[in-house]
Enzyme design. Structure first.
Site, PDB file in Angstrom:
ATOM      1  CG  ASP A 139     127.339  14.833 121.651  1.00 45.72           C
ATOM      2  OD1 ASP A 139     126.455  15.603 121.838  1.00 45.72           O
ATOM      3  OD2 ASP A 139     127.655  13.738 121.845  1.00 45.72           O
ATOM      4  CG  ASP A 167     138.186  15.627 118.169  1.00 41.53           C
ATOM      5  OD1 ASP A 167     138.706  16.409 118.257  1.00 41.53           O
ATOM      6  OD2 ASP A 167     138.445  14.448 117.825  1.00 41.53           O
ATOM      7  CB  CYS A 180     114.467  18.028 127.382  1.00 41.98           C
ATOM      8  SG  CYS A 180     115.210  16.411 127.083  1.00 41.98           S
TER       9      CYS A 180
END
Length: 383
Positions: free
Chosen positions: A247, A271, A336
């Site tokens: 992320d 990472d 979404c």
């Protein structure tokens, strides 16, 4: 707290939210300052706030204005309760109604509970179903669980939930999907949840994860992992995967190790992404328009500039994460969102500038066909 005192508290919180503060933050601030409020009171006030935000426009029309007080007046009228019986000014009740408040908004027609600027995008994206889906977005969202097949069968999970006062039912659209019918606030303390038999996940992303190609030995990258819901679903579905979670903000992944341990699966946090993967999942930052009944304050904070910034970010993420897809591997683009700007148009633009990929399938789930609004485009890199 009396029902009238709960409404007075909801008015205070709504005014803060309508001034631009996030709903969750505003509820937490009120809760910390209101030690007299029990768990039942906090839940009831939260329900009032979220109901008002889900149907802000229609309740404002009924109440005669868009502030916390008049939204609560509108909600009472919508429920066939005379606001004068609640707005008495006595004890901790809201101040009594003025003559003007008694006559404002009573005969106002129903309206769509969406920001006006987004209606053209919404209707172009959803066509004949646009108004129906908008109405469903004004209702409370169901709670869904995903059974962890590594640890439990559906029958065992249902029995364990019932032991702790959580009632649920299986859904025939997807094996392992459970819709909670009562006791949802007991889930986090239930043995079924704490022992990793079930995980909270809406039906629509469950269906998206179930549609992805997987085989033992695959390297899988969850590129925008956040809390790790997709990585967990994939790890629990197929054994022998090597799953990396990444992320842009590593802090968002802090709960993944504990969640993975509870589920009995292995997920590596990274990472720095390197190498090639047979499957790359990119559940990108988006408007969240498919989840607005869960976070209804977000739809009133979104504007066209925010949407433009989000689509630019999505484009950059697609270009970046596509570099990690192995030849003949797959890239799963997810949002979404219910808006074409973030979904089909984003994919069309990516394919127009990148001829190494082909579209294999796409699916848009809505509250009509599943639960939350959710989009999946499955791409394959050419061998």
């Amino acid at each position: 707290m009396t029902p009238a005192a709960r409404i007075a508290s909801a008015i205070e919180i709504l005014d803060r939210v309508l001034a631009g503060h996030p709903a969750e933050q505003s509820l937490l601030r009120w809760s910390r300052a209101s030690r007299f409020a029990g768990s039942g009171d906090r839940a009831a006030v939260r329900d009032l706030v979220f109901e008002a935000l889900r149907r802000r426009n229609s309740l404002a029309a009924l109440g005669g204005g868009c502030d916390g007080r008049r939204l609560m007046i509108g909600m009472l009228r919508d429920g066939d309760t005379d606001p004068d019986t609640v707005f008495t000014g006595m004890g901790h009740a809201p101040a009594a109604l003025s003559d003007a408040e008694r006559h404002q908004g009573v005969d106002s027609p129903p309206v769509i509970d969406l920001p006006e600027w987004i209606l053209p995008f919404w209707r172009e994206s959803l066509g004949e179903e646009a108004d129906r889906i908008a109405a469903l977005m004004g209702q409370r969202a169901p709670v869904w669980l995903r059974v962890n097949g590594r640890k439990s069968s559906v029958e065992q999970a249902l029995a364990a939930l019932a032991d702790d006062g959580v009632e649920a039912k299986a859904d025939d659209r997807l094996e392992g999907a459970l819709q909670v019918t009562s006791g949802e606030r007991r889930i986090a303390r239930s043995g079924a949840y704490l022992e990793g038999l079930v995980e909270l996940q809406d039906l629509s992303p469950q269906m998206a994860c179930a549609a992805l190609p997987l085989k033992s030995g695959d390297r899988v990258l969850d590129y925008c992992a956040g809390g790790g819901g997709k990585a967990l679903a994939l790890a629990c579905r197929q054994g022998g995967l090597k799953i990396d979670a990444h992320d842009a903000d590593p802090g968002r992944m802090q709960d993944i190790p504990a969640r993975a341990a509870r589920a009995g699966v292995s997920i590596r946090l990274t990472d720095r992404v390197a190498g090639k993967y047979q499957l790359v999942v990119a559940d990108v930052p988006c408007s969240g328009s498919g989840t607005w009944r869960r976070s209804p304050d977000a739809k009133w904070r979104l504007d066209e500039k925010n949407l433009d910034n989000l689509t630019a970010t999505q484009s950059q993420i697609l270009d970046s994460c596509s570099k990690f897809v192995a030849p003949a591997g797959h890239l799963a683009y997810m949002t979404c969102s219910l808006l074409d700007e973030e979904n089909d148009r984003q994919i069309a633009a990516f394919l127009s500038r990148n001829d190494r990929f082909s579209l294999i399938s796409r699916q848009l789930w809505t509250p009509v066909t599943a639960s939350d609004g959710f989009f999946l485009a499955l791409l394959q890199r050419n061998p």
